[in-house]
Scaffold this active site. Structure first.
Site, PDB file in Angstrom:
ATOM      1  NE  ARG A  26      -2.965  -0.318   3.377  1.00 57.47           N
ATOM      2  CZ  ARG A  26      -3.820  -0.070   4.360  1.00 57.47           C
ATOM      3  NH1 ARG A  26      -5.058   0.328   3.976  1.00 57.47           N
ATOM      4  NH2 ARG A  26      -3.406   0.150   5.282  1.00 57.47           N
ATOM      5  CG  ASP A  27       3.735   4.399   1.346  1.00 58.19           C
ATOM      6  OD1 ASP A  27       3.614   5.331   0.425  1.00 58.19           O
ATOM      7  OD2 ASP A  27       4.254   4.689   2.256  1.00 58.19           O
ATOM      8  CG  LEU A  28       6.029  -0.266  -4.569  1.00 59.24           C
ATOM      9  CD1 LEU A  28       6.976  -1.323  -3.601  1.00 59.24           C
ATOM     10  CD2 LEU A  28       5.539  -1.478  -5.656  1.00 59.24           C
ATOM     11  CG  ASN A  74       9.177   2.444   0.875  1.00 56.88           C
ATOM     12  OD1 ASN A  74       9.702   3.042   1.701  1.00 56.88           O
ATOM     13  ND2 ASN A  74       7.564   2.636   0.845  1.00 56.88           N
ATOM     14  CB  THR A 102       3.354   8.364  -1.336  1.00 53.76           C
ATOM     15  OG1 THR A 102       4.315   7.761  -0.151  1.00 53.76           O
ATOM     16  CG2 THR A 102       4.240   9.408  -1.806  1.00 53.76           C
TER      17      THR A 102
END
Length: 198
Positions: free
Chosen positions: A64-66, A70, A112
């Site tokens: 959910r925040d790739l 990261n 993001t």
């Protein structure tokens, strides 16, 4: 995926985990320096990220925040772009088809904005693995063109573009890309998650 060697709680009640030590750089830093990567190199990095996501998804975990921050590139053996996926801080653990192990308030937006899927932008409660596929599509688009598909001056403008605007043609931005490259990008970035790669 980054290795976690140990985790626990200190006597004072603080949680901790011990990760492997990585020497290399975040994809974000690589893109600041090189801006556009050779398509073959970009696809090799994306394929490794896809493998990591497939392993995560097989265990019911959605990142959910790739984003490029990261994705960490290290030298391993003869591979100079060996990928480690980091920071599952917004990860959602799924149990079965639609049950989740923790609650996220319906309508809340997490992630993001440049890399969020349309369904995340809408604050839908039933985010699944296809949101990660979309985020990976945005990252691949950026590696191949030097730009994210949807930019803007503010959070709201970017979110609206993810939901409503068509994906700009990658081949117009970078004419060196082939029709096959463009097809991969457009399928990964489909607004309808049923049309994305599984």
């Amino acid at each position: 995926i980054v290795d976690i060697h140990d985790f626990g709680t200190t006597p004072d009640g603080d949680f901790y985990f011990i990760m492997e030590f990585l020497q290399g750089e975040a994809l974000a830093d690589r893109l600041k320096r090189e801006v556009i990567l050779d398509p073959g190199r970009a696809l090799a990095i994306a394929a490794q990220v896809a493998d990591a996501l497939a392993a995560s998804h097989a265990h019911g975990i959605i990142h959910r925040d790739l984003k490029p921050e990261n994705i960490f590139l290290v030298h391993k053996g003869g591979t100079k772009d060996f990928v480690k996926v980091l920071d599952f801080g917004l990860a959602k653990l799924t149990l079965g088809e639609d049950k989740v192990s923790h609650k996220t308030r319906t309508g809340s937006v997490m992630g993001t904005p440049y890399y969020m899927s349309p369904e995340q932008c809408e604050g839908r409660p039933n985010i699944d693995h296809r949101a990660d596929v979309y985020s990976l599509g945005v990252i691949l688009f950026e590696m191949m063109t030097g730009k994210v598909p949807f930019g803007g001056d503010g959070y709201g403008e970017i979110i609206v573009k993810h939901i409503t605007s068509p994906v700009p043609s990658p081949r117009v931005i970078n004419p060196r890309l082939s029709p096959a490259h463009e097809m991969i990008l457009l399928r990964a970035l489909a607004k309808n998650r049923d049309e994305r790669f599984r």
